[in-house]
Design a protein around this motif. Structure first.
Motif, PDB file in Angstrom:
ATOM      1  N   ASN A 102       5.959   7.525   5.160  1.00 36.78           N
ATOM      2  CA  ASN A 102       4.665   7.219   4.994  1.00 36.78           C
ATOM      3  C   ASN A 102       4.097   7.785   3.698  1.00 36.78           C
ATOM      4  O   ASN A 102       3.308   7.160   2.864  1.00 36.78           O
ATOM      5  CB  ASN A 102       3.788   7.980   5.806  1.00 36.78           C
ATOM      6  N   THR A 145      -4.453  10.042   3.186  1.00 41.07           N
ATOM      7  CA  THR A 145      -5.437   9.050   2.867  1.00 41.07           C
ATOM      8  C   THR A 145      -5.896   9.334   1.545  1.00 41.07           C
ATOM      9  O   THR A 145      -5.977  10.471   0.940  1.00 41.07           O
ATOM     10  CB  THR A 145      -6.741   9.788   3.748  1.00 41.07           C
ATOM     11  N   ASN A 157     -10.454   7.402   2.240  1.00 39.38           N
ATOM     12  CA  ASN A 157     -11.791   8.236   2.886  1.00 39.38           C
ATOM     13  C   ASN A 157     -13.044   7.589   2.187  1.00 39.38           C
ATOM     14  O   ASN A 157     -13.039   7.654   0.957  1.00 39.38           O
ATOM     15  CB  ASN A 157     -11.505   9.709   2.274  1.00 39.38           C
ATOM     16  N   HIS A 195      -3.215  14.022   5.431  1.00 40.86           N
ATOM     17  CA  HIS A 195      -2.785  12.547   6.188  1.00 40.86           C
ATOM     18  C   HIS A 195      -2.785  11.336   5.537  1.00 40.86           C
ATOM     19  O   HIS A 195      -2.517  10.207   6.186  1.00 40.86           O
ATOM     20  CB  HIS A 195      -4.380  12.457   6.927  1.00 40.86           C
ATOM     21  N   SER A 207      -4.852   4.208   3.883  1.00 45.85           N
ATOM     22  CA  SER A 207      -6.109   4.852   4.599  1.00 45.85           C
ATOM     23  C   SER A 207      -7.113   5.341   3.277  1.00 45.85           C
ATOM     24  O   SER A 207      -6.437   5.852   2.552  1.00 45.85           O
ATOM     25  CB  SER A 207      -5.501   5.847   5.531  1.00 45.85           C
ATOM     26  N   ASN A 225      -9.082  -0.984   5.450  1.00 40.15           N
ATOM     27  CA  ASN A 225      -8.817   0.417   5.640  1.00 40.15           C
ATOM     28  C   ASN A 225      -8.205   0.750   6.753  1.00 40.15           C
ATOM     29  O   ASN A 225      -8.915   0.589   7.807  1.00 40.15           O
ATOM     30  CB  ASN A 225     -10.335   0.929   5.338  1.00 40.15           C
ATOM     31  N   ARG A 226      -6.918   1.429   6.901  1.00 43.27           N
ATOM     32  CA  ARG A 226      -6.271   1.665   7.983  1.00 43.27           C
ATOM     33  C   ARG A 226      -6.557   3.056   8.267  1.00 43.27           C
ATOM     34  O   ARG A 226      -7.213   3.926   7.432  1.00 43.27           O
ATOM     35  CB  ARG A 226      -4.931   1.353   7.666  1.00 43.27           C
ATOM     36  N   GLY A 227      -6.232   3.399   9.555  1.00 46.66           N
ATOM     37  CA  GLY A 227      -6.400   4.904   9.890  1.00 46.66           C
ATOM     38  C   GLY A 227      -5.439   5.523   9.131  1.00 46.66           C
ATOM     39  O   GLY A 227      -4.371   5.608   8.535  1.00 46.66           O
ATOM     40  N   PRO A 228      -5.889   7.004   9.325  1.00 44.87           N
ATOM     41  CA  PRO A 228      -4.828   8.070   8.738  1.00 44.87           C
ATOM     42  C   PRO A 228      -3.667   8.223   9.535  1.00 44.87           C
ATOM     43  O   PRO A 228      -3.524   7.937  10.654  1.00 44.87           O
ATOM     44  CB  PRO A 228      -5.573   9.226   8.853  1.00 44.87           C
ATOM     45  N   TYR A 229      -2.589   8.441   8.785  1.00 43.57           N
ATOM     46  CA  TYR A 229      -1.347   8.737   9.304  1.00 43.57           C
ATOM     47  C   TYR A 229      -1.383  10.126  10.172  1.00 43.57           C
ATOM     48  O   TYR A 229      -2.041  11.148   9.618  1.00 43.57           O
ATOM     49  CB  TYR A 229      -0.033   9.010   8.263  1.00 43.57           C
TER      50      TYR A 229
END
Length: 231
Positions: free
Chosen positions: A44, A192, A125, A190, A123, A33-37
């Motif tokens: 993206n 996600t 949630n 974002h 990403s 799980n990567r962080g939001p853009y």
């Protein structure tokens, strides 16, 4: 046979125990799980959209899948037959794979690709989105599209949830993308992933429904890397 994971029952299909053990040892049964853009640039957006793939079974039935790693695709249990599956990405890359896990109650299944593919971690949630929040993109995959290109409504708002004993919570969004598509994903501003859908529906059945992404991942015995299975 059926395997119970925190109250969820999924069934192993075409995956020998030694192959499963090898993946566990290599930490391949968890999803990164990567962080939001920070900013949802065209590049993206393309990366997120590329994770939604078309899935066709041996009977010619089509649906949508979500590429969650370089070797796993989440899709619908309705698509599952004994033979292999053909998959196609948004940029026309053709893949093949086999179903290795299925959860009938959640209507989810897990496809293992025959060969690893290029993949950008998504990403995700891990919580339910708040009711009344807008800015959501409902991305749907068109049945007759040549690649994974689909239909997008970027004015979605979370209007509520639908609960059932079997499926738990499903996210209701005030869009109708699923009436003209075979499933897709719910994406926020974002980039996600909040939820996934793997089937179309009739207009009279109401607005779009999405399974929360954490529920979908946990339903086939996978986890978010670094986090215990909470489903």
């Amino acid at each position: 046979g059926a395997v119970e994971t925190d109250g969820q029952s999924w069934t192993a299909l075409d995956m020998p125990p030694e192959e499963t053990q090898d993946m566990i040892e290599r930490n391949q049964l968890c999803v990164v799980n990567r962080g939001p853009y920070d900013k949802l640039t065209p590049e993206n957006i393309y990366k997120v959209r590329a994770s939604v793939v078309g899935v066709t079974n041996a009977n010619g039935m089509k649906g949508a899948g979500l590429l969650i790693s370089d070797q796993f695709v989440l899709t619908s249990a309705d698509l599952i037959v004994k033979d292999n599956y053909r998959l196609k990405t948004i940029n026309g890359v053709e893949l093949s794979g086999r179903a290795v896990r299925i959860n009938i109650k959640k209507n989810t299944a897990l496809i293992l690709l025959d060969e690893k593919t290029q993949f950008t971690p998504l990403s995700l949630n891990l919580e339910l989105p708040e009711i009344g929040t807008g800015g959501y993109m409902a991305l749907g995959l068109l049945e007759d599209s040549e690649g994974g290109e689909g239909y997008l409504d970027n004015n979605g708002k979370v209007s509520g949830y639908r609960y059932s004993d079997e499926k738990g919570a499903e996210i209701i969004v005030d869009t109708f993308v699923q009436t003209v598509t075979v499933g897709g994903a719910l994406i926020d501003e974002h980039g996600t992933i909040n939820g996934m859908s793997h089937a179309g529906k009739k207009f009279e059945d109401g607005p779009d429904l999405f399974i929360p992404i954490t529920t979908a991942i946990n339903s086939v015995g996978l986890e978010i890397c670094g986090q215990e299975n909470k489903a």
